[in-house]
Scaffold this active site. Structure first.
Site, mmCIF file in Angstrom:
data_model
loop_
_atom_site.group_PDB
_atom_site.id
_atom_site.type_symbol
_atom_site.label_atom_id
_atom_site.label_comp_id
_atom_site.label_asym_id
_atom_site.label_seq_id
_atom_site.Cartn_x
_atom_site.Cartn_y
_atom_site.Cartn_z
ATOM 1 N N ASP A 119 0.821 -1.210 0.000
ATOM 2 C CA ASP A 119 0.000 0.000 0.000
ATOM 3 C C ASP A 119 0.860 1.266 0.000
ATOM 4 O O ASP A 119 2.101 1.195 -0.021
ATOM 5 C CB ASP A 119 -0.925 -0.066 1.231
ATOM 6 C CG ASP A 119 -2.292 0.550 0.982
ATOM 7 O OD1 ASP A 119 -2.389 1.424 0.105
ATOM 8 O OD2 ASP A 119 -3.238 0.163 1.680
ATOM 9 N N ASP A 176 -10.200 3.389 -3.549
ATOM 10 C CA ASP A 176 -10.874 2.163 -3.074
ATOM 11 C C ASP A 176 -12.295 1.997 -3.618
ATOM 12 O O ASP A 176 -13.087 2.938 -3.620
ATOM 13 C CB ASP A 176 -10.991 2.195 -1.550
ATOM 14 C CG ASP A 176 -9.651 2.027 -0.876
ATOM 15 O OD1 ASP A 176 -8.623 2.289 -1.520
ATOM 16 O OD2 ASP A 176 -9.639 1.639 0.299
HETATM 17 C C1 GAL Z 1 -6.162 1.272 1.327
HETATM 18 C C2 GAL Z 1 -6.276 0.236 0.201
HETATM 19 C C3 GAL Z 1 -7.338 -0.758 0.582
HETATM 20 C C4 GAL Z 1 -6.971 -1.411 1.890
HETATM 21 C C5 GAL Z 1 -6.753 -0.362 2.965
HETATM 22 C C6 GAL Z 1 -6.221 -0.955 4.249
HETATM 23 O O1 GAL Z 1 -5.154 2.157 1.016
HETATM 24 O O2 GAL Z 1 -6.570 0.897 -0.999
HETATM 25 O O3 GAL Z 1 -7.505 -1.723 -0.449
HETATM 26 O O4 GAL Z 1 -5.812 -2.179 1.705
HETATM 27 O O5 GAL Z 1 -5.854 0.626 2.541
HETATM 28 O O6 GAL Z 1 -6.015 -0.002 5.242
#
Ligand code: GAL
Length: 378
Positions: A119, A176
């Protein structure tokens, strides 16, 4: 293809949830369909690293530890994935891997990790994204284990341009996904139709192909706004996406060649959702060895025809109605990516019906629904 904990459990995920998901992949027939990777997303870590900087699993939620969990998943005939971030911390504030890439990559390899979702949260310490993602790419390349490298940079800095160069096998193209058709500007995340529109506008199909895939984020099939809280109702009862929207979601993700990561509570998987996720015609389009990404014939219209060429010379065609009125959508073999011929076989991927045409085909498509045809030269 696989399962990821985030969309169903967010930060509440436990070792028991992951074991249950692995069991359910086997029992529901999803593993047999090809769903293979079981990925634990954010929040598996303890709040502090070990003294040497190694990551530790949360002792309360993951009491057996990650190697034992990876063994369990492997014993189910599945592959195991884990999550970290190219910053000081994960998005939920747990320790992450920036500056400790070699240490953590070795740790992941020793633990039996087959897939890393990486991430973009935490302090970046002034380093640019390509540099941060390259550091982990090099660290993964240096370990003696094949680890799929899933870059989750949200499409902010055009990762489709550099993802392969830093060792990435897939890269997120958007923010997301949430289990809604559309979101307002002041809401978190993107709805299904928002992501389809954005993918169409980005025009990044050329970057997509074997060993390097555009990732429009994970599946929300089966999820509701309360996902992770109501665990024993069949998923297709509580979902906020309608049947039509859910079909469009899965159809477009298959046409786009998206990594199909199921993100729901599989113990509560309803039969309609199970049938959708295991639709052999759609999965075959998704997994076609040419690995192309479907493109639309027009943008911003209520109706569009998405198509991609398949290895057998045929084409997968999605007749997508993003509007609010029922529509008749017409197309022709000449205008989709199919080899020219005198006659064609058309397979309706939802009903399994087949017929012949000399080129023209059409479908009545309900609002927000998608009809998918496989058009093959005879
Ligand atoms: C976001 C990501 C999500 C999930 C989340 C976890 O940045 O896009 O898919 O992994 O973090 O905190």
């Amino acid at each position: 293809m696989g399962w990821n904990s985030w969309n169903a459990y967010s930060c509440t995920v436990t070792e028991a949830d992951v074991r249950a998901a692995a069991d359910a992949l086997v029992e529901t027939g999803l593993r047999a369909t090809g769903y293979e990777y079981v990925v634990v997303d954010d929040c598996w870590m303890a709040e502090e690293t070990a003294d040497d900087g190694r990551l530790r699993a949360d002792p309360a939620d993951f009491p057996s530890g990650i190697p034992a969990l990876a063994d369990y998943v492997h014993d189910c005939g599945l592959q195991f994935g884990l999550y970290s971030s190219a910053g000081s911390h994960t998005c939920q504030g747990y320790p992450a891997s920036l500056g400790r890439e070699r240490l953590h990559a070795r740790q992941f390899a020793d633990w039996g990790v087959d897939y890393l979702k990486y991430d973009n949260c935490g302090d970046h310490r002034g380093r640019d994204p390509v540099d941060r993602y390259a550091a982990m790419g090099e660290a993964l390349a240096a370990v003696e284990r094949d680890i799929v490298y899933s870059i989750c940079e949200w499409g902010r800095n055009a990762p489709w341009e550099w993802g392969r160069n830093v060792g990435g096998h897939l890269w997120r193209t958007t923010d997301d996904v949430v289990a809604k058709w559309r979101t307002r500007d002041d809401e978190f995340g993107l709805g299904i139709c928002d992501i389809i529109d954005r993918t169409s506008a980005l025009d990044i199909g050329a970057a997509h192909g074997p060993h390097g895939w555009n990732d429009p984020d994970m599946l929300q099939v089966g999820n509701g706004p309360d996902s992770g809280q109501s665990r024993h109702e069949p998923t297709d009862v509580r979902r906020p996406l309608t049947d039509a929207e859910t079909r469009s979601h899965f159809a477009l993700w298959c046409l786009l060649g998206a990594p199909l990561m199921v993100g729901t509570d599989l113990e509560a998987l309803g039969e309609r959702d199970r049938e959708l996720l295991t639709n052999e015609h759609l999965v075959a389009i998704n997994q076609d060895p040419l690995g192309l990404q479907a493109t639309p014939d027009r943008r911003d219209d209520a109706v569009s025809v998405w198509s991609k060429r398949l290895r057998d010379g045929g084409a997968a065609v999605g007749l997508f109605n993003r509007g609010e009125e029922r529509a008749t959508i017409h197309s022709h073999a000449d205008s989709v990516a199919v080899s020219a011929h005198n006659s064609y076989r058309v397979l309706d991927c939802w009903s399994g019906d087949e017929w012949e045409t000399d080129g023209a085909f059409h479908a009545e498509v309900e609002p927000r629904d998608t009809v998918v045809y496989r058009v093959t030269p005879k």
